[in-house]
Design a protein around this motif. Structure first.
Motif, PDB file in Angstrom:
ATOM      1  N   LYS A   1       0.811  -1.216   0.000  1.00  0.00           N
ATOM      2  CA  LYS A   1       0.000   0.000   0.000  1.00  0.00           C
ATOM      3  C   LYS A   1       0.850   1.274   0.000  1.00  0.00           C
ATOM      4  CE  LYS A   1      -2.064   0.709   3.841  1.00  0.00           C
ATOM      5  NZ  LYS A   1      -1.136   1.797   4.290  1.00  0.00           N
ATOM      6  N   SER A   2       1.806   1.367   0.904  1.00  0.00           N
ATOM      7  CA  SER A   2       2.608   2.588   0.995  1.00  0.00           C
ATOM      8  C   SER A   2       3.457   2.790  -0.258  1.00  0.00           C
ATOM      9  CB  SER A   2       3.509   2.538   2.235  1.00  0.00           C
ATOM     10  OG  SER A   2       2.734   2.571   3.417  1.00  0.00           O
ATOM     11  N   ASN A   3       4.031   1.709  -0.765  1.00  0.00           N
ATOM     12  CA  ASN A   3       4.832   1.802  -1.989  1.00  0.00           C
ATOM     13  C   ASN A   3       3.981   2.287  -3.149  1.00  0.00           C
ATOM     14  OD1 ASN A   3       7.350   1.394  -3.326  1.00  0.00           O
ATOM     15  ND2 ASN A   3       7.692  -0.390  -2.024  1.00  0.00           N
ATOM     16  N   THR A   4       2.785   1.741  -3.256  1.00  0.00           N
ATOM     17  CA  THR A   4       1.885   2.136  -4.328  1.00  0.00           C
ATOM     18  C   THR A   4       1.453   3.585  -4.169  1.00  0.00           C
ATOM     19  OG1 THR A   4       1.080  -0.137  -4.533  1.00  0.00           O
ATOM     20  CG2 THR A   4      -0.282   1.594  -5.479  1.00  0.00           C
ATOM     21  N   THR A   5       1.122   3.992  -2.940  1.00  0.00           N
ATOM     22  CA  THR A   5       0.707   5.371  -2.680  1.00  0.00           C
ATOM     23  C   THR A   5       1.793   6.357  -3.079  1.00  0.00           C
ATOM     24  OG1 THR A   5      -0.649   4.638  -0.805  1.00  0.00           O
ATOM     25  CG2 THR A   5      -0.106   6.978  -0.918  1.00  0.00           C
ATOM     26  N   ALA A   6       3.016   6.086  -2.644  1.00  0.00           N
ATOM     27  CA  ALA A   6       4.133   6.992  -2.937  1.00  0.00           C
ATOM     28  C   ALA A   6       4.369   7.115  -4.433  1.00  0.00           C
ATOM     29  CB  ALA A   6       5.396   6.495  -2.238  1.00  0.00           C
ATOM     30  N   ASN A   7       4.328   5.996  -5.140  1.00  0.00           N
ATOM     31  CA  ASN A   7       4.584   6.020  -6.578  1.00  0.00           C
ATOM     32  C   ASN A   7       3.441   6.688  -7.339  1.00  0.00           C
ATOM     33  OD1 ASN A   7       7.146   4.394  -7.684  1.00  0.00           O
ATOM     34  ND2 ASN A   7       6.493   3.476  -5.742  1.00  0.00           N
ATOM     35  N   LEU A   8       2.194   6.439  -6.922  1.00  0.00           N
ATOM     36  CA  LEU A   8       1.068   7.098  -7.576  1.00  0.00           C
ATOM     37  C   LEU A   8       1.140   8.614  -7.385  1.00  0.00           C
ATOM     38  CD1 LEU A   8      -1.952   4.762  -6.704  1.00  0.00           C
ATOM     39  CD2 LEU A   8      -1.008   5.196  -8.982  1.00  0.00           C
ATOM     40  N   ALA A   9       1.405   9.051  -6.156  1.00  0.00           N
ATOM     41  CA  ALA A   9       1.496  10.485  -5.878  1.00  0.00           C
ATOM     42  C   ALA A   9       2.609  11.130  -6.698  1.00  0.00           C
ATOM     43  CB  ALA A   9       1.736  10.706  -4.388  1.00  0.00           C
ATOM     44  N   ALA A  10       3.749  10.443  -6.781  1.00  0.00           N
ATOM     45  CA  ALA A  10       4.879  10.969  -7.546  1.00  0.00           C
ATOM     46  C   ALA A  10       4.532  11.089  -9.027  1.00  0.00           C
ATOM     47  CB  ALA A  10       6.098  10.071  -7.355  1.00  0.00           C
ATOM     48  N   GLN A  11       3.855  10.075  -9.556  1.00  0.00           N
ATOM     49  CA  GLN A  11       3.506  10.108 -10.979  1.00  0.00           C
ATOM     50  C   GLN A  11       2.487  11.209 -11.276  1.00  0.00           C
ATOM     51  OE1 GLN A  11       4.812   8.651 -13.526  1.00  0.00           O
ATOM     52  NE2 GLN A  11       6.089   7.094 -12.577  1.00  0.00           N
ATOM     53  N   VAL A  12       1.543  11.424 -10.366  1.00  0.00           N
ATOM     54  CA  VAL A  12       0.578  12.514 -10.562  1.00  0.00           C
ATOM     55  C   VAL A  12       1.290  13.863 -10.504  1.00  0.00           C
ATOM     56  CG1 VAL A  12      -1.454  13.676  -9.592  1.00  0.00           C
ATOM     57  CG2 VAL A  12      -1.407  11.181  -9.756  1.00  0.00           C
ATOM     58  N   ALA A  13       2.246  14.004  -9.586  1.00  0.00           N
ATOM     59  CA  ALA A  13       3.028  15.242  -9.503  1.00  0.00           C
ATOM     60  C   ALA A  13       3.835  15.471 -10.776  1.00  0.00           C
ATOM     61  CB  ALA A  13       3.958  15.199  -8.289  1.00  0.00           C
ATOM     62  N   MET A  14       4.289  14.399 -11.390  1.00  0.00           N
ATOM     63  CA  MET A  14       5.063  14.519 -12.623  1.00  0.00           C
ATOM     64  C   MET A  14       4.217  15.062 -13.779  1.00  0.00           C
ATOM     65  SD  MET A  14       8.255  13.668 -12.123  1.00  0.00           S
ATOM     66  CE  MET A  14       8.891  13.254 -13.750  1.00  0.00           C
ATOM     67  N   THR A  15       2.895  14.969 -13.658  1.00  0.00           N
ATOM     68  CA  THR A  15       2.023  15.516 -14.707  1.00  0.00           C
ATOM     69  C   THR A  15       1.819  17.026 -14.547  1.00  0.00           C
ATOM     70  OG1 THR A  15      -0.101  15.232 -13.531  1.00  0.00           O
ATOM     71  CG2 THR A  15       0.770  13.325 -14.767  1.00  0.00           C
ATOM     72  N   GLY A  16       2.392  17.585 -13.490  1.00  0.00           N
ATOM     73  CA  GLY A  16       2.270  19.022 -13.254  1.00  0.00           C
ATOM     74  C   GLY A  16       1.259  19.400 -12.190  1.00  0.00           C
ATOM     75  N   LYS A  17       0.613  18.411 -11.579  1.00  0.00           N
ATOM     76  CA  LYS A  17      -0.372  18.684 -10.542  1.00  0.00           C
ATOM     77  C   LYS A  17       0.317  19.001  -9.212  1.00  0.00           C
ATOM     78  CE  LYS A  17      -3.860  17.697 -13.255  1.00  0.00           C
ATOM     79  NZ  LYS A  17      -4.746  18.766 -13.765  1.00  0.00           N
ATOM     80  N   ARG A  18      -0.407  19.729  -8.363  1.00  0.00           N
ATOM     81  CA  ARG A  18       0.063  20.026  -7.012  1.00  0.00           C
ATOM     82  C   ARG A  18      -0.457  18.907  -6.105  1.00  0.00           C
ATOM     83  NH1 ARG A  18       1.879  25.209  -6.253  1.00  0.00           N
ATOM     84  NH2 ARG A  18       1.301  25.202  -4.042  1.00  0.00           N
ATOM     85  N   VAL A  19       0.474  18.188  -5.482  1.00  0.00           N
ATOM     86  CA  VAL A  19       0.136  16.939  -4.801  1.00  0.00           C
ATOM     87  C   VAL A  19       0.681  16.918  -3.377  1.00  0.00           C
ATOM     88  CG1 VAL A  19       0.386  14.415  -4.861  1.00  0.00           C
ATOM     89  CG2 VAL A  19       0.152  15.691  -6.999  1.00  0.00           C
TER      90      VAL A  19
END
Length: 261
Positions: free
Chosen positions: A18-36
């Motif tokens: 869960k934590s690994n997935t959360t961290a990677n999802l948040a990072a990938q969304v931030a890479m799209t330019g979103k504020r996360v």
């Protein structure tokens, strides 16, 4: 108040990634330019800060301090791009708008929370303040496994709920309970994410079976990966190895999050 969305990542049992997935999802969304933002509400057993390279020995104020009234939300937000230790994947987050709101790893702080409990009204206030103070597009919540008051609050306030499960009978039973509760709380967007699926199985069949069983969309199926295990939380795997099958599957989940209304 910002119109930012709360994305809760939950699993009924521990050990699902869960934590690994959360961290990677948040990072990938931030890479799209979103504020996360990422909040670690697994206060009894925090750990997502490790994935972001935040040294607990240098950690200042945490979510524990906010809940005890000794820190503001602004004081416990750490810019991942500025505070992370070295890592090929994490280095890609330099200049991105990604903040971590960690919980304390100190034994005394954890014991105090376990003994005194959590003020859930204050926790909810903190989540909403986090979105408005940092003008977030998405706030990811790494929840505590199982079902307790903290988890129910996270589910109830979620715009998007992603329930992680393994293709395992115990996970299936617990997920069924969680899905029922999420539906009773009218979560707008409910997705399932299968992790640690054996590569020898037909993922299309797994997806079909699970969607029929839970009557909910499967956002992705992540393969069991020795490469992922070898990474051992030393870096954000999907950023370091973007062409890996695990990373490609995870980026497919990002599409579900960004498309959610």
């Amino acid at each position: 108040m910002s119109a930012g969305k709360i994305v809760s990542i939950h699993s009924f049992r521990g050990g699902t990634g869960k934590s690994n997935t959360t961290a990677n999802l948040a990072a990938q969304v931030a890479m799209t330019g979103k504020r996360v933002g990422v909040v670690d509400t697994d206060i009894q057993s925090p750990g997502i800060h490790v994935l972001f390279g935040l040294d607990e020995k240098k950690m200042g104020k945490t979510m524990n301090d906010f809940l005890h009234g000794t820190a503001t939300i602004r004081e416990i937000g750490y810019s991942v791009g500025e505070h992370s230790s070295e890592g090929e994947g994490r280095a890609k987050l330099a200049g991105k708008n990604l903040w971590l709101f960690p919980s304390s790893i100190r034994g005394g702080d954890i014991s105090q929370i376990i003994k005194e409990g959590v003020d859930f009204n204050l926790l909810n206030e903190g989540l909403q303040t986090t979105i408005s103070e940092f003008d977030l597009d998405y706030l990811f919540i790494d929840t505590h496994p199982g079902l307790n008051e903290e988890t129910l609050l996270s589910i109830a306030t979620s715009d998007v709920l992603i329930i992680i499960l393994r293709p395992d009978n115990q996970d299936m039973q617990g997920t069924s309970v969680t899905v029922d509760i999420a539906r009773s709380l009218d979560v707008p967007n409910l997705f399932l994410l299968v992790n640690k699926a054996l590569p020898k199985y037909d993922f299309a069949v797994i997806k079909k079976d699970i969607e029929e069983k839970f009557e909910a969309p499967v956002a992705g199926i992540m393969p069991l990966s020795f490469d992922m295990a070898e990474n051992a939380s030393k870096d954000l795997f999907s950023l370091r190895y973007p062409d890996h099958e695990w990373s490609k599957a995870l980026c497919g989940v990002v599409d579900f999050i960004l498309a959610s209304k």
